[in-house]
Design a protein around this motif. Sequence first.
Motif, short mmCIF file in Angstrom:
data_model
loop_
_atom_site.label_atom_id
_atom_site.label_comp_id
_atom_site.label_asym_id
_atom_site.label_seq_id
_atom_site.Cartn_x
_atom_site.Cartn_y
_atom_site.Cartn_z
N HIS A 215 -31.54 -57.45 25.62
CA HIS A 215 -32.13 -57.76 26.40
C HIS A 215 -33.35 -57.57 26.05
O HIS A 215 -34.37 -58.04 26.21
N ARG A 287 -34.63 -63.85 31.27
CA ARG A 287 -33.42 -63.91 31.15
C ARG A 287 -32.84 -65.16 31.99
O ARG A 287 -33.28 -65.70 32.89
N PRO A 288 -31.63 -66.01 31.56
CA PRO A 288 -31.00 -67.17 32.43
C PRO A 288 -29.49 -66.78 33.20
O PRO A 288 -29.56 -65.11 33.50
N TRP A 303 -18.75 -63.29 34.45
CA TRP A 303 -19.25 -63.24 33.20
C TRP A 303 -20.33 -62.20 33.25
O TRP A 303 -20.84 -62.02 34.42
N GLN A 307 -26.39 -62.81 29.77
CA GLN A 307 -25.78 -62.34 29.03
C GLN A 307 -25.83 -64.01 28.09
O GLN A 307 -25.79 -65.02 29.17
N SER A 308 -27.21 -64.74 27.14
CA SER A 308 -27.11 -65.94 26.70
C SER A 308 -26.02 -66.31 25.62
O SER A 308 -25.68 -66.75 25.20
#
Length: 313
Positions: A215, A287-288, A303, A307-308
């Motif tokens: 990231h 980040r999502p 998850w 993390q994408s």
Amino acid sequence: MNRPLAVHADWSVRAEKRWMCLAVPHGRGWRLEAPQPVGPPETLFSRLHTAAAGAPVAFGIDCPLGLPRAYAAAHVTEPDFPAFLRALAARPDFFRVAATLAEVGAQRPFYPARGVAGMTRLAHAAALGLEAAAGLCRACDRATAERPAGAPLFWTLGANQSGKAAIAAWRDLLIPALLGADPPRLWPFEGPFLGLLRQRGAAVAETYPAEAMRHLGLRIAGSKRRRADRAAYADDILGAMARLQAVPSAALRAALRQGFGDAAAGEDKFDCVLGVLCVLGVLTGARPDIAPDDFWVRTFEGWVLGQSLGPLT
């Protein structure tokens, strides 16, 4: 919503290897403190709530939060992973690591207690009633285009294993907290991370330093276990902090420049800084904060925060 206190804990079965880094709201961003020992698990959330002074606590932890879907489908009757964790309070043998495959079963899945000649992950999977070794892994454990695979949840042997950390975190930290008066909420099982933080209290997410490095645009050269190799990333990490509106304390800046020293805990301190930057990446929108729209991921598997990318296979 008040800006949260961001925390990452690098977890281990050994107390001396548990370190955390705090990012305290400061001005328009955060002030990053130097890594500190986690201390007693049973008081950790209450101490963090005190430090947050009424703001939510965004808590990342470097250990698996979730179950492989094949195991959950075959053996779990609870409706989701948080309910499964709470039920484990009445099943202490679940955390007793099996010494032989004959001892492995749905109610005692962690293996092996020591090295055994000829042991394989396929045999471990079969002992759990799973058809293939891949059934031991969650989707987020598998390799992506950005990082190698993580270890299966229930495996407890070798340097590349996470089972012992899961045992220590689930048994000593999360289960007592979930049964307490002000239970934390677990992401992604109870909703998007930012949404959970709007409810105050603490939101807990799985973080993975190897994922966090990607990231931040970092590619480790050498080994995180060597002080000089860690120190070589000081400027890059300080740059990442600036992009995330995070100002390091003088002690943290010095520790980065020194590679967190020569002691064995240096790697743990390094990882907890990477982890808190992962949490800040989600808090700042870099980040999502959501997981894939997949029943098993959102109900049982979990998850990795931020993390994408999905698994390669």
